[in-house]
Enzyme design. Structure first.
Site, PDB file in Angstrom:
ATOM      1  N   ASP A 141     -15.496  31.244  33.211  1.00  0.00           N
ATOM      2  CA  ASP A 141     -15.892  29.965  33.960  1.00  0.00           C
ATOM      3  C   ASP A 141     -16.448  30.525  35.598  1.00  0.00           C
ATOM      4  OD1 ASP A 141     -16.795  26.821  34.255  1.00  0.00           O
ATOM      5  OD2 ASP A 141     -15.734  27.132  32.167  1.00  0.00           O
ATOM      6  N   HIS A 147     -15.033  22.476  37.277  1.00  0.00           N
ATOM      7  CA  HIS A 147     -15.843  23.152  35.866  1.00  0.00           C
ATOM      8  C   HIS A 147     -14.612  23.688  35.153  1.00  0.00           C
ATOM      9  CE1 HIS A 147     -18.428  24.298  31.959  1.00  0.00           C
ATOM     10  NE2 HIS A 147     -18.846  23.253  32.766  1.00  0.00           N
ATOM     11  N   SER A 154     -19.702  21.757  27.165  1.00  0.00           N
ATOM     12  CA  SER A 154     -18.291  22.198  27.892  1.00  0.00           C
ATOM     13  C   SER A 154     -17.563  21.646  27.804  1.00  0.00           C
ATOM     14  CB  SER A 154     -19.300  22.028  29.788  1.00  0.00           C
ATOM     15  OG  SER A 154     -20.283  23.126  30.210  1.00  0.00           O
TER      16      SER A 154
END
Length: 765
Positions: free
Chosen positions: A149, A223, A539
């Site tokens: 990620d 994220h 996600s």
């Protein structure tokens, strides 16, 4: 104030399972929260004692004489987090207040334990007893999850702090942390965060060199931090985003270790860097890879898809790879990461929402969602203007006329970047924002944090507000925030409108996505300046499944990645909290297997599925042969120098040993047969399973044999299913059913999806 805030949270997080009909028959008093429309409420500047007096009068004036006894008792008043009060009321009193135009909602109060992400309890991981997945797996303390990620932000984040209760990391893990100017591995890495590396060469080749301080595993976007803590973050008490979703935040597999592989940077993720991240994770010997990333637009063919190639190698080494289905929904054929060796995860809701209302000058209210982080201004009525009349339909930055916008609430047309829309209104001097969702999102409203009062409403809600503006000479509105609400109304889970859907373009005979997991309004760790953030996407759903896979990996060490996926798919549930089929927020109707896959992940049932559909690298090679791939293309996956002779592999694409059936009828309407093998993993060596079928419309489904008898010598048995179109009326483009194998204890469920030709004859033979 601390006491009032506590009561506010407890009051709003009431159990919504109490039916409204029940309110009308109760004679005893219970606690309720009454949300009052702003135009009927005291001004927000009122002092507490003035609010108490005003709401006491409100109750006295609005309750008929025959139900005024026993006398209501005011508990608290709210002027900042919400507009209204808490009170002890009888069921009749509560029901009457709920019927008033001046009251937006009456919610029963309750006391319970809240987890901030809420998903561990929503998934049933707590309260399942000693036989549940969490205790049986030891919270996956011997498992390492590799998160490919945007890195990790461990500075001051308790989600990644050292945990003295954990044993040493598993000896087989060969990874570690790299230091950089902005990332001191000796400080940040420990027995929870056991790996942190970064890969940027591909990105820098495209966008130019990164600043030296940026070249590190440190997450600057949030994220990767969010997904990592969702999968395996340690418990953090009193977590929230500006009081939204306050409670204890904890990852799905809180004992699992995290290894972060940073492959994504400010402008995206270079495929070469992603593949390097997979390569390193495999070398480090992680147990699970969580990949909340994927192609933008059309996904490349499998042999050109570096993520699919890297995942194939990982699965071949026994590593489970969980991947996001993508956020381009709700169109069909949009699913990403659909190669059959992935666990492809769609996104659905949980039983929590962040509710807000737009109360129009005519008294009508439009319900939406908000994560506004400033002071409550819900009792102020302000002029209302439509964005097009102010210079920009979708509230583009720099295009709004400050002379029209200043001091007003602005209704913005639908746009994909709500953050930039709200910012544009604020810069133009607006006092509030109403953001309209995309029409194709149907019932979905996705709130984001804003610094001016902001409500996201559905497209239909936006049209209602637009019609009001056009019908009035001086339209006005009020934004009312209701805060965090937990309950089963509307039912949950529901499929997110943005979640990508099948059929899978490259192989429609493989049902994708595989399953769904929580992915809407998920709170987890974040980067500076906030410690936690609430965001939505597949996600967010992906690491939920990664965490479940980690626990299954520890609890069932002999299971392959395919067996772990099979266990989750065949035990998934398909009914929501009201007993209906899981809904689709895009359509307002029941979802289909092309939207939810096999259903919603059910961790505790996956621990004991009864039967599993297994597959290995050789099965996937046969699958590639059936797709027509050449030996050279297949060699990209095998990487062992052998030449695959596809002429010796005669199975069809649909014969891959998958825990679901997806059938594509040709224009000749010939019957289709698919073959499967199941292995008994139940505690009983001798077991008899019988098949039951729910046939899709227009299809006769025949299972042969219809009974499977497992013994110590016959742990794996084969069967085949024939799908025969039946003559009759034209059926929809897609029809659905299921096959369930049962031994009286286990229900091993496989969905069936049928794709019909675009042009169908009246009678199909």
């Amino acid at each position: 104030m601390a006491t009032l805030a506590m009561v506010w949270v407890l009051s709003l997080l009431a159990v919504a399972a109490v039916a409204s009909a029940e309110l009308e028959t109760e004679d005893h008093q219970s606690s309720y929260v009454v949300h009052v429309a702003a135009e009927h409420a005291p001004p927000p500047s009122s002092r507490p004692h003035l609010l108490t007096s005003a709401y006491t009068s409100f109750l006295r004036d609005n309750l008929p004489e025959h139900i005024q006894r026993p006398e209501p008792m005011l508990l608290h008043t709210y002027a900042h987090a919400a507009t209204g009060f808490a009170a002890r009321l009888t069921g009749s009193q509560a029901a009457h207040l709920a019927s008033l135009p001046s009251v937006l909602a009456v919610t029963p109060d309750a006391v319970y334990q809240l987890y901030t992400t809420l998903t561990p309890s929503f998934l049933g991981l707590y309260g399942s007893g000693d036989g549940g997945l969490l205790p049986v797996s030891g919270a996956a303390s011997g498992v390492v999850i590799g998160v490919v990620d945007s890195g990790v932000y461990p500075d001051g984040r308790a989600s990644f702090a050292a945990d003295p209760s954990l044993p040493p990391p598993p000896a087989r893990f060969r990874g570690g942390c790299v230091s950089a100017p902005s990332f001191d591995a000796s400080v940040y890495c420990n027995n929870k965060l056991v790996g942190a590396k970064f890969f940027s060469a591909g990105y820098e080749a495209t966008y130019g060199p990164l600043d030296a301080s940026a070249r590190s595993p440190l997450d600057t976007g949030g994220h990767g931090t969010h997904t990592a803590s969702t999968a395996a973050g340690s418990a953090v008490a009193d977590a929230s985003l500006f009081d939204y979703a306050r409670g204890t935040a904890v990852g799905i597999a809180p004992g699992a270790r995290i290894a972060a592989y940073k492959v994504c940077w400010e402008k995206g993720c270079a495929l070469s860097d992603i593949l390097a991240g997979f390569d390193e994770a495999i070398s480090d010997n992680v147990d699970v890879i969580s990949a909340s990333l994927g192609a933008v637009g059309q996904e490349p063919e499998l042999h050109e898809d570096l993520v699919a190639i890297g995942a194939f190698s990982a699965v071949r080494r026994g590593i489970v790879v969980s991947a996001a289905a993508g956020n381009d929904g709700p169109g069909e054929y949009t699913v990403k990461n659909g190669a059959p060796w992935f666990i492809t995860v769609g996104a659905s809701t949980i039983n929590r929402r962040f509710e807000a209302s737009v109360v129009l000058g005519n008294g009508d209210a439009v319900t939406g969602a908000s994560l506004y982080v400033g002071q409550q201004t819900g009792q102020v009525t302000l002029p209302l203007v439509y964005s097009k009349d102010a210079g920009s339909e979708s509230c583009e930055d720099g295009m709004l006329n400050p002379n029209i916008v200043s001091g007003r609430i602005v209704l913005c047309d639908a746009g994909r970047n709500h953050g930039s829309q709200a910012k544009a209104v604020r810069l133009a001097g607006g006092a509030g924002v109403i953001l309209t969702s995309l029409q194709e999102y149907g019932e979905q409203t996705l709130p984001t944090a804003h610094v001016i009062p902001t409500v996201t409403v559905t497209f239909a809600g936006g049209v209602k507000i637009w019609n009001y503006i056009k019908a009035q000479r001086s339209p006005v509105a009020t934004i009312v925030l209701h805060g965090t609400i937990i309950g089963w109304t509307p039912p949950s889970p529901r499929m997110a409108s943005f979640s990508n859907r099948g059929p899978y373009p490259h192989a429609p005979e493989i049902l994708k996505p595989d399953l769904t997991a929580p992915g809407v309004d998920i709170l987890a760790a974040w980067t500076s300046p906030v410690q936690f953030n609430i965001i939505s996407g597949t996600s967010m759903a992906c690491p939920h499944v990664s965490g479940v896979a980690a626990m299954l990996r520890q609890a069932r060490p002999g299971w392959s990645p395919a067996a772990i996926r099979s266990a989750m798919m065949t035990t998934a549930y398909n009914l929501d909290s009201s007993g209906g089929i899981i809904g689709d927020m895009a359509t307002g109707q029941a979802s289909t297997p092309f939207v939810r896959g096999a259903g919603h992940v059910n961790p505790n049932r996956a621990l004991n599925p009864g039967l599993v559909y297994d597959a290995d690298a050789d099965d996937y090679i046969s699958f590639l042969c059936a797709l027509g791939y050449t030996s050279r293309q297949i060699a990209i996956f095998t990487r062992d120098g052998t030449v695959t002779d596809c002429s010796r592999r005669t199975g069809s694409v649909g014969d891959l040993n998958y825990p679901a059936f997806s059938v594509v009828f040709g224009s000749d309407f010939k019957a289709v047969t698919q073959r499967r093998a199941v292995r008994n993993v139940g505690s009983d060596v001798v077991s008899v399973y019988t098949a039951s079928v729910t046939s899709p419309a227009g299809v006769r489904v025949t299972v042969s044999p219809g009974t499977l008898v497992f013994t110590s010598l016959w742990r794996t048995l084969e069967y085949e299913v024939t799908f025969t179109p039946e003559g009759g009326a034209i059926v929809p483009r897609y029809t659905f059913g299921s096959i369930v194998w049962s031994d009286g204890q286990h229900q091993v469920t496989s969905p069936i999806a049928i794709t019909w030709p675009v042009s169908q004859p009246v009678a199909a033979v």
